[in-house]
Design a protein around this motif. Sequence first.
Motif, PDB file in Angstrom:
ATOM      1  N   ILE A 157      33.022  40.085  50.595  1.00  0.00           N
ATOM      2  CA  ILE A 157      33.842  41.214  51.029  1.00  0.00           C
ATOM      3  C   ILE A 157      34.299  42.016  49.818  1.00  0.00           C
ATOM      4  O   ILE A 157      34.221  43.245  49.796  1.00  0.00           O
ATOM      5  CB  ILE A 157      35.060  40.721  51.832  1.00  0.00           C
ATOM      6  N   PHE A 158      34.757  41.305  48.789  1.00  0.00           N
ATOM      7  CA  PHE A 158      35.220  41.979  47.579  1.00  0.00           C
ATOM      8  C   PHE A 158      34.086  42.787  46.945  1.00  0.00           C
ATOM      9  O   PHE A 158      34.285  43.921  46.507  1.00  0.00           O
ATOM     10  CB  PHE A 158      35.759  40.960  46.577  1.00  0.00           C
ATOM     11  N   GLN A 159      32.908  42.204  46.903  1.00  0.00           N
ATOM     12  CA  GLN A 159      31.766  42.885  46.294  1.00  0.00           C
ATOM     13  C   GLN A 159      31.374  44.121  47.085  1.00  0.00           C
ATOM     14  O   GLN A 159      31.091  45.179  46.513  1.00  0.00           O
ATOM     15  CB  GLN A 159      30.590  41.919  46.176  1.00  0.00           C
ATOM     16  N   LYS A 160      31.374  44.010  48.422  1.00  0.00           N
ATOM     17  CA  LYS A 160      31.016  45.151  49.267  1.00  0.00           C
ATOM     18  C   LYS A 160      32.011  46.287  49.142  1.00  0.00           C
ATOM     19  O   LYS A 160      31.655  47.462  49.307  1.00  0.00           O
ATOM     20  CB  LYS A 160      30.912  44.710  50.731  1.00  0.00           C
ATOM     21  N   LEU A 161      33.266  45.943  48.843  1.00  0.00           N
ATOM     22  CA  LEU A 161      34.304  46.957  48.741  1.00  0.00           C
ATOM     23  C   LEU A 161      34.445  47.508  47.327  1.00  0.00           C
ATOM     24  O   LEU A 161      35.395  48.239  47.032  1.00  0.00           O
ATOM     25  CB  LEU A 161      35.637  46.386  49.235  1.00  0.00           C
ATOM     26  N   THR A 174      34.773  39.462  40.259  1.00  0.00           N
ATOM     27  CA  THR A 174      35.677  38.517  40.901  1.00  0.00           C
ATOM     28  C   THR A 174      35.630  37.198  40.139  1.00  0.00           C
ATOM     29  O   THR A 174      34.573  36.755  39.708  1.00  0.00           O
ATOM     30  CB  THR A 174      35.289  38.261  42.372  1.00  0.00           C
ATOM     31  N   VAL A 175      36.803  36.597  39.987  1.00  0.00           N
ATOM     32  CA  VAL A 175      36.909  35.328  39.262  1.00  0.00           C
ATOM     33  C   VAL A 175      37.537  34.312  40.202  1.00  0.00           C
ATOM     34  O   VAL A 175      38.652  34.511  40.685  1.00  0.00           O
ATOM     35  CB  VAL A 175      37.773  35.481  38.000  1.00  0.00           C
ATOM     36  N   SER A 176      36.826  33.241  40.477  1.00  0.00           N
ATOM     37  CA  SER A 176      37.286  32.244  41.435  1.00  0.00           C
ATOM     38  C   SER A 176      37.636  30.928  40.738  1.00  0.00           C
ATOM     39  O   SER A 176      36.751  30.237  40.235  1.00  0.00           O
ATOM     40  CB  SER A 176      36.207  31.982  42.493  1.00  0.00           C
ATOM     41  N   PRO A 177      38.936  30.555  40.708  1.00  0.00           N
ATOM     42  CA  PRO A 177      39.306  29.255  40.150  1.00  0.00           C
ATOM     43  C   PRO A 177      38.622  28.104  40.861  1.00  0.00           C
ATOM     44  O   PRO A 177      38.257  27.110  40.247  1.00  0.00           O
ATOM     45  CB  PRO A 177      40.827  29.212  40.357  1.00  0.00           C
ATOM     46  N   THR A 178      38.430  28.253  42.183  1.00  0.00           N
ATOM     47  CA  THR A 178      37.771  27.196  42.946  1.00  0.00           C
ATOM     48  C   THR A 178      36.349  26.965  42.448  1.00  0.00           C
ATOM     49  O   THR A 178      35.914  25.837  42.245  1.00  0.00           O
ATOM     50  CB  THR A 178      37.736  27.541  44.449  1.00  0.00           C
ATOM     51  N   LYS A 179      35.608  28.062  42.226  1.00  0.00           N
ATOM     52  CA  LYS A 179      34.241  27.927  41.715  1.00  0.00           C
ATOM     53  C   LYS A 179      34.229  27.316  40.331  1.00  0.00           C
ATOM     54  O   LYS A 179      33.339  26.535  39.980  1.00  0.00           O
ATOM     55  CB  LYS A 179      33.558  29.293  41.702  1.00  0.00           C
ATOM     56  N   ALA A 180      35.221  27.684  39.508  1.00  0.00           N
ATOM     57  CA  ALA A 180      35.295  27.129  38.165  1.00  0.00           C
ATOM     58  C   ALA A 180      35.518  25.625  38.220  1.00  0.00           C
ATOM     59  O   ALA A 180      34.907  24.863  37.462  1.00  0.00           O
ATOM     60  CB  ALA A 180      36.421  27.807  37.380  1.00  0.00           C
ATOM     61  N   PHE A 234      43.073  56.094  41.167  1.00  0.00           N
ATOM     62  CA  PHE A 234      43.309  56.354  39.752  1.00  0.00           C
ATOM     63  C   PHE A 234      42.028  56.371  38.914  1.00  0.00           C
ATOM     64  O   PHE A 234      42.085  56.525  37.704  1.00  0.00           O
ATOM     65  CB  PHE A 234      44.290  55.316  39.200  1.00  0.00           C
ATOM     66  N   ASN A 235      40.894  56.193  39.577  1.00  0.00           N
ATOM     67  CA  ASN A 235      39.586  56.287  38.915  1.00  0.00           C
ATOM     68  C   ASN A 235      39.453  55.351  37.708  1.00  0.00           C
ATOM     69  O   ASN A 235      38.889  55.722  36.676  1.00  0.00           O
ATOM     70  CB  ASN A 235      39.312  57.728  38.474  1.00  0.00           C
ATOM     71  N   VAL A 236      39.985  54.155  37.848  1.00  0.00           N
ATOM     72  CA  VAL A 236      39.858  53.155  36.780  1.00  0.00           C
ATOM     73  C   VAL A 236      38.414  52.671  36.740  1.00  0.00           C
ATOM     74  O   VAL A 236      37.825  52.346  37.782  1.00  0.00           O
ATOM     75  CB  VAL A 236      40.825  51.975  37.016  1.00  0.00           C
ATOM     76  N   ASN A 237      37.853  52.608  35.570  1.00  0.00           N
ATOM     77  CA  ASN A 237      36.430  52.296  35.429  1.00  0.00           C
ATOM     78  C   ASN A 237      36.102  50.848  35.780  1.00  0.00           C
ATOM     79  O   ASN A 237      35.065  50.568  36.380  1.00  0.00           O
ATOM     80  CB  ASN A 237      35.980  52.591  33.994  1.00  0.00           C
ATOM     81  N   ARG A 238      36.989  49.923  35.403  1.00  0.00           N
ATOM     82  CA  ARG A 238      36.668  48.503  35.582  1.00  0.00           C
ATOM     83  C   ARG A 238      37.819  47.784  36.269  1.00  0.00           C
ATOM     84  O   ARG A 238      38.969  47.892  35.862  1.00  0.00           O
ATOM     85  CB  ARG A 238      36.403  47.860  34.232  1.00  0.00           C
ATOM     86  N   THR A 239      37.522  47.052  37.354  1.00  0.00           N
ATOM     87  CA  THR A 239      38.528  46.253  38.046  1.00  0.00           C
ATOM     88  C   THR A 239      38.076  44.806  38.122  1.00  0.00           C
ATOM     89  O   THR A 239      36.892  44.526  38.341  1.00  0.00           O
ATOM     90  CB  THR A 239      38.784  46.776  39.474  1.00  0.00           C
ATOM     91  N   ILE A 240      39.026  43.912  37.951  1.00  0.00           N
ATOM     92  CA  ILE A 240      38.745  42.471  37.993  1.00  0.00           C
ATOM     93  C   ILE A 240      39.765  41.827  38.926  1.00  0.00           C
ATOM     94  O   ILE A 240      40.970  42.081  38.820  1.00  0.00           O
ATOM     95  CB  ILE A 240      38.845  41.836  36.594  1.00  0.00           C
ATOM     96  N   ALA A 241      39.287  40.994  39.855  1.00  0.00           N
ATOM     97  CA  ALA A 241      40.190  40.377  40.824  1.00  0.00           C
ATOM     98  C   ALA A 241      40.069  38.865  40.808  1.00  0.00           C
ATOM     99  O   ALA A 241      38.963  38.318  40.758  1.00  0.00           O
ATOM    100  CB  ALA A 241      39.904  40.893  42.234  1.00  0.00           C
ATOM    101  N   ARG A 242      41.219  38.216  40.859  1.00  0.00           N
ATOM    102  CA  ARG A 242      41.239  36.770  41.094  1.00  0.00           C
ATOM    103  C   ARG A 242      40.879  36.535  42.555  1.00  0.00           C
ATOM    104  O   ARG A 242      41.409  37.181  43.461  1.00  0.00           O
ATOM    105  CB  ARG A 242      42.627  36.201  40.812  1.00  0.00           C
ATOM    106  N   LEU A 243      39.985  35.605  42.781  1.00  0.00           N
ATOM    107  CA  LEU A 243      39.534  35.292  44.138  1.00  0.00           C
ATOM    108  C   LEU A 243      40.031  33.894  44.484  1.00  0.00           C
ATOM    109  O   LEU A 243      39.512  32.892  43.998  1.00  0.00           O
ATOM    110  CB  LEU A 243      38.007  35.360  44.205  1.00  0.00           C
ATOM    111  N   ASN A 244      41.069  33.807  45.309  1.00  0.00           N
ATOM    112  CA  ASN A 244      41.653  32.520  45.653  1.00  0.00           C
ATOM    113  C   ASN A 244      40.802  31.757  46.657  1.00  0.00           C
ATOM    114  O   ASN A 244      40.725  30.542  46.623  1.00  0.00           O
ATOM    115  CB  ASN A 244      43.066  32.717  46.195  1.00  0.00           C
ATOM    116  N   ASN A 245      40.155  32.491  47.550  1.00  0.00           N
ATOM    117  CA  ASN A 245      39.285  31.880  48.556  1.00  0.00           C
ATOM    118  C   ASN A 245      37.858  32.374  48.334  1.00  0.00           C
ATOM    119  O   ASN A 245      37.572  33.546  48.552  1.00  0.00           O
ATOM    120  CB  ASN A 245      39.750  32.251  49.963  1.00  0.00           C
ATOM    121  N   HIS A 278      35.807  34.957  50.427  1.00  0.00           N
ATOM    122  CA  HIS A 278      36.044  36.402  50.403  1.00  0.00           C
ATOM    123  C   HIS A 278      35.187  37.137  49.378  1.00  0.00           C
ATOM    124  O   HIS A 278      35.278  38.354  49.260  1.00  0.00           O
ATOM    125  CB  HIS A 278      37.520  36.684  50.098  1.00  0.00           C
ATOM    126  N   GLU A 279      34.346  36.408  48.651  1.00  0.00           N
ATOM    127  CA  GLU A 279      33.611  37.016  47.542  1.00  0.00           C
ATOM    128  C   GLU A 279      32.732  38.177  47.995  1.00  0.00           C
ATOM    129  O   GLU A 279      32.730  39.265  47.386  1.00  0.00           O
ATOM    130  CB  GLU A 279      32.758  35.977  46.836  1.00  0.00           C
TER     131      GLU A 279
END
Length: 220
Positions: free
Chosen positions: A107-111, A116-122, A90-101, A104-105
């Motif tokens: 992997i998410f960045q490479k893809l 990415t927002v990680s509750p664990t890191k917070a 859909f060619n969305v310009n900006r995507t934001i993902a909750r990162l539970n683990n 996986h950070e």
Amino acid sequence: MYIIIGGGGDIGYYLTKTLLSQGHEVLLLEKDAARYQALSEELGEAVVRGDACEARVMEDAGAKRADVVIAVTGEDDDNLVICQMAKRRFNVNRTIARLNNPKHEKIFQKLGIDITVSPTKAILSLIEAEIPTTRFVPLMKLRRAGLDFVELRIPAESPTIGKTLREINLPRNSNLALIVRNNQPIIPNADTVIQEDDEIFALVSPEGEDAIRKAFGALG
């Protein structure tokens, strides 16, 4: 902006309310019927029942004109699928993902996930801020020692609900660092009583992760 949010848990709910109050056009997608019903009673047309992992659902939601897609389900795999589909189909310009683990950070960045927002890191940042630096062990040092943080949520069927930590047979190779209940941090002790939906943060060895999930009945 037009913002689509996938996942109607606590994070998705509060995000939707906040963004709506700021004047944005927001659509929250939630696939569970009971949860959708509860959300729709308060959010009305801002919530739609559907699985954000499905292309048809995203197309019907107007993903082609979305400025931002935010994936905040409890599953990293689902969040990755939602964001990748938003980007590539859909060619969305900006995507934001909750990162539970946090593992996986990379992997998410490479893809190609933008943020990415990680509750664990917070939570780790909160711990670091609260504990004097002379007593705080840097996370990298813990990882070099073969230790890591695990996050888990207490399910409704957990046999530990209503029990104190002293009554629960926790594995020796784990140490509870923090409990978050109703968005409030609790430093656990032996008399802390476990409740449904408590978020548990524990320091474990590699072999301790499965053991502590089993102890809390949170194998999911």
